[in-house]
Design a protein around this motif. Structure first.
Motif, PDB file in Angstrom:
ATOM      1  N   ASP A   1      29.771 -34.778 -68.342  1.00  0.00           N
ATOM      2  CA  ASP A   1      30.234 -33.404 -68.202  1.00  0.00           C
ATOM      3  C   ASP A   1      31.478 -33.314 -67.309  1.00  0.00           C
ATOM      4  OD1 ASP A   1      26.830 -32.225 -68.080  1.00  0.00           O
ATOM      5  OD2 ASP A   1      28.190 -32.413 -69.789  1.00  0.00           O
ATOM      6  N   THR A   2      31.679 -34.261 -66.419  1.00  0.00           N
ATOM      7  CA  THR A   2      32.842 -34.246 -65.535  1.00  0.00           C
ATOM      8  C   THR A   2      33.355 -35.665 -65.416  1.00  0.00           C
ATOM      9  OG1 THR A   2      31.733 -34.741 -63.436  1.00  0.00           O
ATOM     10  CG2 THR A   2      31.654 -32.465 -64.178  1.00  0.00           C
ATOM     11  N   SER A   3      34.495 -35.821 -64.731  1.00  0.00           N
ATOM     12  CA  SER A   3      35.068 -37.154 -64.535  1.00  0.00           C
ATOM     13  C   SER A   3      35.106 -37.544 -63.064  1.00  0.00           C
ATOM     14  CB  SER A   3      36.500 -37.184 -65.110  1.00  0.00           C
ATOM     15  OG  SER A   3      37.303 -36.202 -64.471  1.00  0.00           O
ATOM     16  N   ALA A   4      34.357 -36.814 -62.220  1.00  0.00           N
ATOM     17  CA  ALA A   4      34.347 -37.111 -60.786  1.00  0.00           C
ATOM     18  C   ALA A   4      33.523 -38.358 -60.536  1.00  0.00           C
ATOM     19  CB  ALA A   4      33.770 -35.927 -60.013  1.00  0.00           C
ATOM     20  N   ASP A   5      34.206 -39.442 -60.200  1.00  0.00           N
ATOM     21  CA  ASP A   5      33.530 -40.729 -60.066  1.00  0.00           C
ATOM     22  C   ASP A   5      34.295 -41.638 -59.114  1.00  0.00           C
ATOM     23  OD1 ASP A   5      31.110 -41.010 -61.693  1.00  0.00           O
ATOM     24  OD2 ASP A   5      32.404 -40.505 -63.362  1.00  0.00           O
TER      25      ASP A   5
ATOM     26  N   PRO B   1      27.398 -37.708 -64.113  1.00  0.00           N
ATOM     27  CA  PRO B   1      28.265 -37.015 -63.151  1.00  0.00           C
ATOM     28  C   PRO B   1      27.972 -35.524 -63.060  1.00  0.00           C
ATOM     29  CG  PRO B   1      29.474 -37.505 -65.153  1.00  0.00           C
ATOM     30  CD  PRO B   1      28.149 -38.195 -65.278  1.00  0.00           C
ATOM     31  N   SER B   2      27.184 -34.965 -63.988  1.00  0.00           N
ATOM     32  CA  SER B   2      26.803 -33.563 -63.860  1.00  0.00           C
ATOM     33  C   SER B   2      25.772 -33.378 -62.750  1.00  0.00           C
ATOM     34  CB  SER B   2      26.247 -33.035 -65.183  1.00  0.00           C
ATOM     35  OG  SER B   2      24.999 -33.632 -65.496  1.00  0.00           O
ATOM     36  N   ILE B   3      25.176 -34.475 -62.284  1.00  0.00           N
ATOM     37  CA  ILE B   3      24.288 -34.456 -61.124  1.00  0.00           C
ATOM     38  C   ILE B   3      25.079 -35.046 -59.967  1.00  0.00           C
ATOM     39  CG2 ILE B   3      22.094 -35.210 -60.146  1.00  0.00           C
ATOM     40  CD1 ILE B   3      21.083 -35.607 -63.003  1.00  0.00           C
ATOM     41  N   SER B   4      25.604 -34.208 -59.113  1.00  0.00           N
ATOM     42  CA  SER B   4      26.453 -34.705 -58.031  1.00  0.00           C
ATOM     43  C   SER B   4      25.634 -35.529 -57.041  1.00  0.00           C
ATOM     44  CB  SER B   4      27.128 -33.545 -57.297  1.00  0.00           C
ATOM     45  OG  SER B   4      26.173 -32.828 -56.522  1.00  0.00           O
ATOM     46  N   ALA B   5      26.325 -36.396 -56.320  1.00  0.00           N
ATOM     47  CA  ALA B   5      25.645 -37.197 -55.305  1.00  0.00           C
ATOM     48  C   ALA B   5      25.004 -36.303 -54.255  1.00  0.00           C
ATOM     49  CB  ALA B   5      26.641 -38.158 -54.663  1.00  0.00           C
ATOM     50  N   GLY B   6      25.700 -35.225 -53.894  1.00  0.00           N
ATOM     51  CA  GLY B   6      25.134 -34.309 -52.905  1.00  0.00           C
ATOM     52  C   GLY B   6      23.858 -33.656 -53.390  1.00  0.00           C
ATOM     53  N   ASN B   7      23.855 -33.216 -54.642  1.00  0.00           N
ATOM     54  CA  ASN B   7      22.644 -32.586 -55.185  1.00  0.00           C
ATOM     55  C   ASN B   7      21.486 -33.567 -55.284  1.00  0.00           C
ATOM     56  OD1 ASN B   7      23.797 -30.067 -55.430  1.00  0.00           O
ATOM     57  ND2 ASN B   7      24.394 -30.346 -57.570  1.00  0.00           N
ATOM     58  N   LEU B   8      21.803 -34.831 -55.614  1.00  0.00           N
ATOM     59  CA  LEU B   8      20.745 -35.837 -55.662  1.00  0.00           C
ATOM     60  C   LEU B   8      20.135 -36.043 -54.282  1.00  0.00           C
ATOM     61  CD1 LEU B   8      19.078 -38.029 -57.016  1.00  0.00           C
ATOM     62  CD2 LEU B   8      21.023 -39.598 -56.728  1.00  0.00           C
ATOM     63  N   LEU B   9      20.964 -36.108 -53.254  1.00  0.00           N
ATOM     64  CA  LEU B   9      20.455 -36.293 -51.894  1.00  0.00           C
ATOM     65  C   LEU B   9      19.633 -35.093 -51.446  1.00  0.00           C
ATOM     66  CD1 LEU B   9      23.536 -37.947 -50.146  1.00  0.00           C
ATOM     67  CD2 LEU B   9      21.344 -39.033 -50.693  1.00  0.00           C
ATOM     68  N   ILE B  10      20.063 -33.901 -51.829  1.00  0.00           N
ATOM     69  CA  ILE B  10      19.297 -32.704 -51.477  1.00  0.00           C
ATOM     70  C   ILE B  10      17.925 -32.753 -52.137  1.00  0.00           C
ATOM     71  CG2 ILE B  10      19.167 -30.214 -51.818  1.00  0.00           C
ATOM     72  CD1 ILE B  10      22.214 -30.160 -51.382  1.00  0.00           C
ATOM     73  N   ARG B  11      17.885 -33.156 -53.413  1.00  0.00           N
ATOM     74  CA  ARG B  11      16.588 -33.259 -54.084  1.00  0.00           C
ATOM     75  C   ARG B  11      15.673 -34.237 -53.372  1.00  0.00           C
ATOM     76  NH1 ARG B  11      13.389 -36.167 -57.127  1.00  0.00           N
ATOM     77  NH2 ARG B  11      14.723 -37.939 -57.613  1.00  0.00           N
ATOM     78  N   LEU B  12      16.256 -35.342 -52.926  1.00  0.00           N
ATOM     79  CA  LEU B  12      15.434 -36.396 -52.347  1.00  0.00           C
ATOM     80  C   LEU B  12      14.997 -36.088 -50.917  1.00  0.00           C
ATOM     81  CD1 LEU B  12      17.434 -39.525 -53.586  1.00  0.00           C
ATOM     82  CD2 LEU B  12      15.278 -38.659 -54.506  1.00  0.00           C
TER      83      LEU B  12
END
Length: 332
Positions: free
Chosen positions: A12-16, A251-262
């Motif tokens: 969905d995005t190219s942020a990588d 990439p539609s799941i940002s690193a920040g959102n993954l950390l928040i989930r965890l």
């Protein structure tokens, strides 16, 4: 790795292409997240690796970045596997702070047989060893840690490395996939992606850390001492084990959102990310200097059609060198 074959996800995005440090102070944990997109795709696009080999090399590159990014030096972190498996060599060269290159050698027939048998990807490595080398440069000694490979995954080898060489409780997750993007016309183009997350119990966290061992690797045959996990580390490790492959590479799941989930309940804190770039270290001058290290007889054996052609194993660039130029340089 939690799956035996690459999966596909929609881009969905190219942020990588970054490594993101973080900490969870409530659990005495520090860690890093790595996301690779265009960089790993460029590395793999230069070679006609089978998908299984590309998956393994992408995971090795992710692991090398996760391990090397913690070093506060100007130098290189090199991850290398050598084994009797279908993929007998993986090399990842991480030039700090952010340049990566990687390559693999393999037996194509054995890899194809592996794919037909649908064996776990880790079986490609077979039996051998994984070496991690810290090269601070010309004015300091290298340090190398070595762990055995026995048909398990790179995740398994990484955990063993930290247990026997660093004595730091560590959990690692890696994933790679041949993912697709759909354009407006509905056509799909495929791109390689990789990601990983690592968490470690802080050495200063108290009695739950591993007992101190002599510096360096544990000799073969010596059993490592057991240690009792403290509740904080058990919680951090078990939470990490819930991470799914697609969460590491989509990439539609940002690193920040993954950390928040965890770890949001324990207070996760992120630090400045470091951008990663794919960049080979080869050049015409480096190749010429390398050839000058051979004898006249050795160079004569390399000449074909009045020139020496050298192909970089990492980036597949061909360098053409005039043997006469080397001789002139030596006698001038």
């Amino acid at each position: 790795m939690s799956s035996d074959s690459p999966a596909a996800v929609v881009l969905d995005t190219s942020a990588d292409d970054f490594v993101l440090p973080f900490s969870v102070e409530g659990l005495d944990v520090r860690g890093r997240i790595v996301r690779l997109g265009p960089a790993i795709d460029a590395i793999l696009a230069r070679h006609s690796y089978p998908d299984a080999v590309s998956t393994l090399l992408a995971e090795a590159t992710t692991l090398a970045v996760m391990l090397g990014a913690s070093l506060k030096i100007e130098g290189r972190f090199i991850l290398q596997t050598q084994s009797d498996g279908p993929v007998n060599l993986l090399v990842v060269d991480f030039e700090l702070p952010n340049r990566i290159r990687a390559c693999a050698t393999f037996d194509r027939e054995r890899v194809e047989a592996f794919a037909a048998d649908q064996a776990p990807v880790g079986a490609l490595l077979g039996t051998g060893h994984m070496a991690m080398t810290i090269d601070p440069g010309t004015h300091a000694s290298r340090y190398q840690g070595v762990v055995p490979l026995d048909g398990g995954s790179l995740e398994d080898a990484a955990r063993l490395y930290f247990r026997q060489s660093e004595q730091i409780p560590t959990a690692v997750r890696l994933a790679a996939a041949h993912a697709y993007r759909s354009d407006r016309g509905g056509d799909r183009t495929f791109h390689w992606r990789a990601g990983g997350i690592l968490v470690q119990h802080l050495p200063e966290a108290g009695p739950g850390r591993m007992p101190d061992l002599d510096p360096g690797d544990v000799p073969e045959g010596v059993e490592l001492p057991d240690f009792d996990e403290v509740d904080e580390w058990t919680e951090a490790r078990m939470i990490l084990e819930t991470v799914e492959d697609h969460e590491l590479i989509d990439p539609s799941i940002s690193a920040g959102n993954l950390l928040i989930r965890l770890y949001h309940e324990r207070g996760v804190r992120v630090f400045d990310p470091t951008e990663l770039i794919e960049r080979c270290r080869c050049s015409q001058d480096r190749i010429t200097d390398m050839l000058r290290g051979f004898s006249d007889e050795e160079r004569a054996d390399m000449v074909k059609d009045d020139e020496i052609v050298v192909t970089c194993e990492f980036c597949s660039t061909e360098y053409h060198v005039d043997p006469a130029a080397l001789e002139t340089s030596e006698t001038s």
